[in-house]
Design an enzyme around this catalytic site. Structure first.
Site, PDB file in Angstrom:
ATOM      1  N   ASP A  12      76.702   6.662  26.764  1.00  0.00           N
ATOM      2  CA  ASP A  12      77.968   5.990  26.485  1.00  0.00           C
ATOM      3  C   ASP A  12      77.692   4.727  25.664  1.00  0.00           C
ATOM      4  O   ASP A  12      76.898   3.880  26.076  1.00  0.00           O
ATOM      5  CB  ASP A  12      78.627   5.628  27.820  1.00  0.00           C
ATOM      6  CG  ASP A  12      79.942   4.907  27.623  1.00  0.00           C
ATOM      7  OD1 ASP A  12      80.573   5.098  26.563  1.00  0.00           O
ATOM      8  OD2 ASP A  12      80.340   4.146  28.525  1.00  0.00           O
ATOM      9  N   ASP A  18      82.651   8.101  21.624  1.00  0.00           N
ATOM     10  CA  ASP A  18      81.451   7.308  21.913  1.00  0.00           C
ATOM     11  C   ASP A  18      80.769   7.723  23.211  1.00  0.00           C
ATOM     12  O   ASP A  18      80.008   6.961  23.793  1.00  0.00           O
ATOM     13  CB  ASP A  18      81.799   5.814  21.952  1.00  0.00           C
ATOM     14  CG  ASP A  18      82.520   5.443  23.222  1.00  0.00           C
ATOM     15  OD1 ASP A  18      83.288   6.288  23.729  1.00  0.00           O
ATOM     16  OD2 ASP A  18      82.343   4.325  23.710  1.00  0.00           O
ATOM     17  N   GLU A  19      81.031   8.932  23.666  1.00  0.00           N
ATOM     18  CA  GLU A  19      80.435   9.339  24.938  1.00  0.00           C
ATOM     19  C   GLU A  19      80.132  10.831  24.938  1.00  0.00           C
ATOM     20  O   GLU A  19      80.926  11.622  24.431  1.00  0.00           O
ATOM     21  CB  GLU A  19      81.409   9.011  26.079  1.00  0.00           C
ATOM     22  CG  GLU A  19      80.770   9.144  27.444  1.00  0.00           C
ATOM     23  CD  GLU A  19      81.750   8.786  28.570  1.00  0.00           C
ATOM     24  OE1 GLU A  19      82.388   7.730  28.506  1.00  0.00           O
ATOM     25  OE2 GLU A  19      81.864   9.615  29.486  1.00  0.00           O
TER      26      GLU A  19
HETATM   27 MG   LIG Z   1      81.876   3.383  25.623  1.00  0.00          MG
END
Ligand SMILES: [Mg+2]
Length: 438
Positions: A9, A104-105
């Site tokens: 993350d 973003d993960e």
């Molecule tokens: Mg994040």
């Protein structure tokens, strides 16, 4: 063999990208968000802003009260997509079993890497360092044999941290935490638990055996059962890797004899576009680049085995349009194909013609990353309305395809305020409609 799963993350992703673009922001409190009619929420903020108590999802005016010097930056999604792709590319070089859950993960299955005698922490550290060395972006990583626990672990040591919670460690590493630190439980929900004398994640994990279960189940609903499972490390541990990745879709046709007739060529393009859009929707993708591929009668060279290669060698010609948004609607995509054709290729003879769609993105992934972007919300609202009408659209499309021309359209396409009015039809069609006095 047990799986080893990482959750990777990015820390305050949008803020990190803005700091890379503008290094002076590194020492200032910044937040990414957009005001519409004076209102808006913070999408994310850097760690300096967090020290003032600013958080994601907070109304901008409240954040500004907490931190008067807060610099508000409008989101630049193209930049975020650019870095997101670079990050996932690095991760992919370690293991290609990846489930991308947002911009973003992601989850990564590194079970195979562990076989080479190194432990999960070693690989997590290696991936984290590679991303930092190459891009100057920090990520936090959670390690586990359970997907949900890897996700929880990834939030425990932010920023730039690595933490593991294996199934057999939940008693020490998870159950002792205060309930408001469990993901998915906000302050208000935590208060409901506290009011019933429940304070720790352990209380959540064992809730089904307790009297308070029914009261909370009535207050919170189905979601409570999910939270209870998660507190016990129970969930689906399969990674959904389907997203990997179609880069472009294209269909083409080679003619035995060269064709000059505009109507016939348009009909061919339409069939090819229908095929391309069907494939696009079948894969749950949307496109941002529409391209038209042609080879005229003069060029003698053989078409290469891939269209991309042929374009590169300039054996066939390609013209493209970059859209200002991602699109999956046939009418709109076809209108761009027509525009390309009308702009560049009229009055020519062809023996090869093709339609392509590029810069493809999964729609689920887009929806997540664009949730703060108004236009995008508007687009999805439109889209939802569209599905109600989709049977009618299909019928119209079939009839028009049968006659090989646009003999039926919906009235609202003729309205002045329809965003796609000009693009939905070739000039010829619009002239026709005008001739009908509509
Ligand atoms: Mg994040």
């Amino acid at each position: 063999m047990e799986k080893t799963i990482l959750t990777i993350d990015v820390d305050a992703f949008f803020a990190q990208v803005e700091e890379i673009k503008n290094p002076k922001y590194k020492k200032k409190p910044i937040a990414i968000g957009k005001k519409i009619n004076g209102k808006g929420v913070i999408s994310t903020c850097n760690y300096i802003a967090r020290k003032y108590g600013v958080y994601s999802g907070e109304p901008i005016f409240k954040a500004k009260k907490k931190c008067v010097n807060l610099i508000l930056i409008e989101p630049n999604f193209n930049d975020y997509i650019f870095y997101s792709e670079k990050i996932f590319k690095i991760i992919n070089s370690f293991s290609n079993i990846i489930e991308i859950s947002s911009i973003d993960e992601c989850y990564v299955d590194i079970t195979k890497l562990i076989k080479n005698n190194q432990n999960a922490f070693f690989w997590a550290k290696k991936i984290q360092s590679k991303i930092f060395n190459d891009l100057k972006i920090t990520v936090s990583i959670g390690i586990s044999n359970r997907k949900i626990l890897a996700k929880i672990a990834s939030k425990r040591k932010k920023p730039f941290g690595i933490y593991s919670i294996y199934q057999n460690e939940i008693k020490e590493k998870l159950w002792l935490l205060p309930i408001n630190e469990f993901h998915g439980i906000g302050l208000q929900t935590a208060r409901k638990f506290n009011n019933l004398n429940l304070y720790k994640v352990e209380d959540l994990a064992k809730l089904k055996k307790k009297d308070q279960y029914t009261i909370l189940r009535n207050m919170i609903g189905k979601n409570l059962d999910l939270l209870i499972d998660e507190a016990n490390g129970i969930g689906n541990d399969n990674l959904d890797t389907k997203e990997k990745d179609l880069k472009s879709i294209s269909f083409h046709e080679t003619f035995k004899a060269p064709i000059l007739d505009y109507k016939i060529l348009i009909a061919k393009l339409k069939k090819l576009t229908i095929k391309a859009v069907q494939k696009l929707n079948y894969r749950n993708l949307a496109t941002r680049v529409v391209f038209l591929i042609t080879k005229d009668n003069k060029s003698e060279s053989r078409i290469e085995n891939t269209i991309e290669k042929a374009i590169l060698l300039r054996k066939i010609k390609s013209k493209r349009i970059l859209l200002d948004h991602y699109e999956d609607n046939f009418e709109i995509i076809f209108s761009f194909v027509l525009k390309l054709f009308d702009d560049h290729y009229q009055e020519k003879e062809f023996n090869f013609i093709g339609v392509g769609l590029g810069e493809l993105k999964n729609k689920i992934y887009l929806k997540k990353q664009m949730k703060f972007d108004d236009d995008f919300n508007e687009y999805f609202i439109k889209k939802e309305n569209k599905t109600i009408n989709s049977k009618l659209d299909d019928l119209i499309l079939n009839i028009n395809s049968f006659f090989n021309q646009k003999i039926l359209i919906k009235g609202n396409y003729l309205l002045k305020d329809n965003k796609y009015q000009d693009r939905s039809f070739s000039n010829r069609d619009q002239i026709k409609f005008k001739a009908w006095g509509k």
